[in-house]
Design an enzyme around this catalytic site. Structure first.
Site, mmCIF file in Angstrom:
data_model
loop_
_atom_site.group_PDB
_atom_site.id
_atom_site.type_symbol
_atom_site.label_atom_id
_atom_site.label_comp_id
_atom_site.label_asym_id
_atom_site.label_seq_id
_atom_site.Cartn_x
_atom_site.Cartn_y
_atom_site.Cartn_z
ATOM 1 N N CYS A 126 17.815 2.428 -55.396
ATOM 2 C CA CYS A 126 18.389 2.179 -54.083
ATOM 3 C C CYS A 126 18.611 0.676 -53.950
ATOM 4 O O CYS A 126 18.212 -0.086 -54.822
ATOM 5 C CB CYS A 126 17.470 2.689 -52.979
ATOM 6 S SG CYS A 126 18.337 2.889 -51.401
ATOM 7 N N LYS A 233 17.148 14.266 -47.935
ATOM 8 C CA LYS A 233 16.345 13.197 -47.350
ATOM 9 C C LYS A 233 16.800 12.971 -45.913
ATOM 10 O O LYS A 233 17.960 12.646 -45.660
ATOM 11 C CB LYS A 233 16.525 11.923 -48.176
ATOM 12 C CG LYS A 233 15.787 10.720 -47.601
ATOM 13 C CD LYS A 233 15.893 9.535 -48.533
ATOM 14 C CE LYS A 233 15.258 8.299 -47.929
ATOM 15 N NZ LYS A 233 15.389 7.127 -48.809
ATOM 16 N N LYS A 287 12.415 15.555 -48.655
ATOM 17 C CA LYS A 287 11.642 14.445 -48.115
ATOM 18 C C LYS A 287 12.007 14.220 -46.653
ATOM 19 O O LYS A 287 13.196 14.211 -46.345
ATOM 20 C CB LYS A 287 11.988 13.210 -48.944
ATOM 21 C CG LYS A 287 11.388 11.925 -48.474
ATOM 22 C CD LYS A 287 11.946 10.820 -49.320
ATOM 23 C CE LYS A 287 11.525 9.518 -48.676
ATOM 24 N NZ LYS A 287 12.033 8.368 -49.349
ATOM 25 N N SER A 313 5.199 7.860 -46.495
ATOM 26 C CA SER A 313 4.244 6.858 -46.014
ATOM 27 C C SER A 313 3.617 7.203 -44.656
ATOM 28 O O SER A 313 2.413 7.046 -44.467
ATOM 29 C CB SER A 313 4.934 5.497 -45.936
ATOM 30 O OG SER A 313 6.095 5.572 -45.117
ATOM 31 N N TYR A 352 1.069 9.319 -52.008
ATOM 32 C CA TYR A 352 0.222 8.134 -52.145
ATOM 33 C C TYR A 352 -1.223 8.534 -52.409
ATOM 34 O O TYR A 352 -2.056 7.693 -52.713
ATOM 35 C CB TYR A 352 0.346 7.251 -50.893
ATOM 36 C CG TYR A 352 1.783 6.808 -50.686
ATOM 37 C CD1 TYR A 352 2.291 5.720 -51.388
ATOM 38 C CD2 TYR A 352 2.644 7.515 -49.849
ATOM 39 C CE1 TYR A 352 3.623 5.343 -51.254
ATOM 40 C CE2 TYR A 352 3.975 7.144 -49.692
ATOM 41 C CZ TYR A 352 4.456 6.057 -50.401
ATOM 42 O OH TYR A 352 5.771 5.692 -50.281
HETATM 43 C C1 PBG Z 1 14.590 3.789 -50.007
HETATM 44 C C2 PBG Z 1 13.431 4.670 -49.754
HETATM 45 C C3 PBG Z 1 12.701 4.881 -48.568
HETATM 46 C C4 PBG Z 1 11.636 5.725 -48.898
HETATM 47 C C5 PBG Z 1 11.753 6.019 -50.238
HETATM 48 N N1 PBG Z 1 12.881 5.391 -50.755
HETATM 49 C C6 PBG Z 1 12.850 4.286 -47.228
HETATM 50 C C7 PBG Z 1 13.990 4.638 -46.388
HETATM 51 O O1 PBG Z 1 14.870 5.419 -46.743
HETATM 52 O O2 PBG Z 1 14.031 4.075 -45.305
HETATM 53 C C8 PBG Z 1 10.542 6.178 -47.974
HETATM 54 C C9 PBG Z 1 9.249 6.506 -48.645
HETATM 55 C C10 PBG Z 1 8.077 6.605 -47.734
HETATM 56 O O3 PBG Z 1 8.181 6.510 -46.512
HETATM 57 O O4 PBG Z 1 6.982 6.810 -48.271
HETATM 58 N N2 PBG Z 1 15.815 4.239 -49.558
#
Ligand code: PBG
Length: 364
Positions: A126, A233, A287, A313, A352
């Site tokens: 990304c 996602k 996700k 997270s 995690y």
């Molecule tokens: C990058 C990405 C994100 C996450 C994984 N890859 C953040 C987002 O899309 O804002 C989130 C992972 C997490 O919250 O543990 N695009």
């Protein structure tokens, strides 16, 4: 008719009578092989910076990441997922530092490969960690959104004087350039493959990213590297702590122009996943996890490839905070969520808690 109505001989509790019987019938049994640990790496040496919103997680310099991974590989962890954290000075409009072969992700990959650790290296593909604006690719002008006025109000004009790109983004004039971004993702994928990544995981929700990455990998001779697409996602509030951890919040606007809207039906998720499979995704991912079990179940059933799930997270932070406050018991609650993911059809889980789970399972 009579037997149908008379169910008195059926006793559901018969199969709950003892531990052995319950274990015999468990639909999912946990093994460390089914968990992937996300890790954050940044340039430097000897860095082990705690992430405040994710107790127990750290930003690590490559040398420290190698140290942890050597230990974890010995303790049964089988896969990790790398994210780069980028110093503000290394960020720019296009995220060019992502293409520097000496960045923290590539350096860590090479260290792990040279150490011959028995562990799978997955990388997140990304640009949000690498761009100064925090969006997931290069920006391009666009027309007004259908429901938003194009012209800035006079008040916005007078009270703020941000840099031109930022002002434009606020006015809804800029968006991520899909096709330019996926071409660049292909280059990033090749760079990671050269450094030793086994699996490439595009997370930006750009259309046809999977096809572009597959093409780039094949052209560079990396037909053997697999793509794990973040096919499904959502634009989720549960990524909050990650954006601290990766220092990657969008500076203006949000990601709803490319990530999915959770108010829509799971049918959209099935369509996204099937499209990525058609483009060559070897595995797909859903996700976040806990609030999306319906989606996971539908997608896992619909796709002819393994479907992973990412406990993000914010989900980790909730469990940690409640456990640290003494409001829930950490281990049984965490493992309960893992069983829920496997029951819903997950092939493996990115969490995690992966290292902790390996330790819990070792202890029995
Ligand atoms: C990058 C990405 C994100 C996450 C994984 N890859 C953040 C987002 O899309 O804002 C989130 C992972 C997490 O919250 O543990 N695009």
């Amino acid at each position: 008719m009579e037997t149908m109505a008379h169910s008195g001989h059926i006793r559901m509790r018969r199969l709950r009578r003892g531990e052995l019987l319950r274990d015999l019938l468990a639909h999912s049994l946990l093994t460390p092989a089914r968990f992937v640990l996300p890790m954050f790496v940044r340039r430097g040496e000897n860095i082990r910076q705690p992430i405040l919103s994710m107790p127990g997680q750290f930003q690590l310099s490559p040398d420290q990441a190698l140290e942890d991974l050597s230990e974890l590989a010995g303790a049964g962890l089988k896969a990790f997922l790398l994210f780069g954290v980028v110093d503000a000075a290394d960020k720019d409009d296009t995220g060019s530092y992502a293409h520097n072969p000496d960045n923290a992700v590539c350096t860590t990959l090479r260290l792990v490969r040279d150490a011959r650790l028995d562990i799978l290296a997955i990388t997140d593909l990304c640009y949000c960690e690498y761009t100064s604006h925090g969006h997931c690719g290069v920006l391009t002008p666009r027309g007004p959104a259908p429901d938003k006025p194009h012209a800035p109000t006079r008040r916005q004009h007078r009270t703020k004087s941000p840099a031109p790109a930022d002002a434009a983004l606020q006015r809804n004039d800029l968006t991520v350039d899909n096709d330019a971004t996926v071409e660049r993702l292909g280059q990033q994928a090749v760079l990671h493959a050269q450094a030793g990544a086994d699996i490439l995981a595009p997370s930006g929700m750009m259309d046809h990213a999977t096809a572009a990455i597959r093409r780039a990998l094949d052209d560079a001779g990396f037909q053997d590297r697999a793509i794990l697409s973040y096919a499904v996602k959502y634009a989720s509030g549960f990524y909050g702590p990650f954006r601290d951890a990766a220092e990657s919040p969008p500076r203006f606007g949000d990601r709803r122009g490319y990530q999915m809207d959770f108010r829509r039906s799971a049918k959209e998720a099935v369509r996204e996943a099937l499209l990525d499979v058609q483009e060559g995704a070897d595995m797909v991912m859903v996700k976040p996890a806990l609030a999306y079990l319906d989606v996971l179940s539908r997608v896992a059933e619909a796709v002819p490839v393994p479907c992973a799930v990412y406990q993000v997270s914010g989900e980790y932070a909730m469990l940690k905070a409640a456990a640290d406050a003494g409001w829930i018991e950490e281990k049984p609650c965490v493992l309960e969520t893992m069983h829920a993911f496997f029951r819903a059809g997950a092939a493996f889980v990115i969490t995690y808690y992966a290292a902790q789970i390996a330790q819990w399972l070792r202890e029995g």
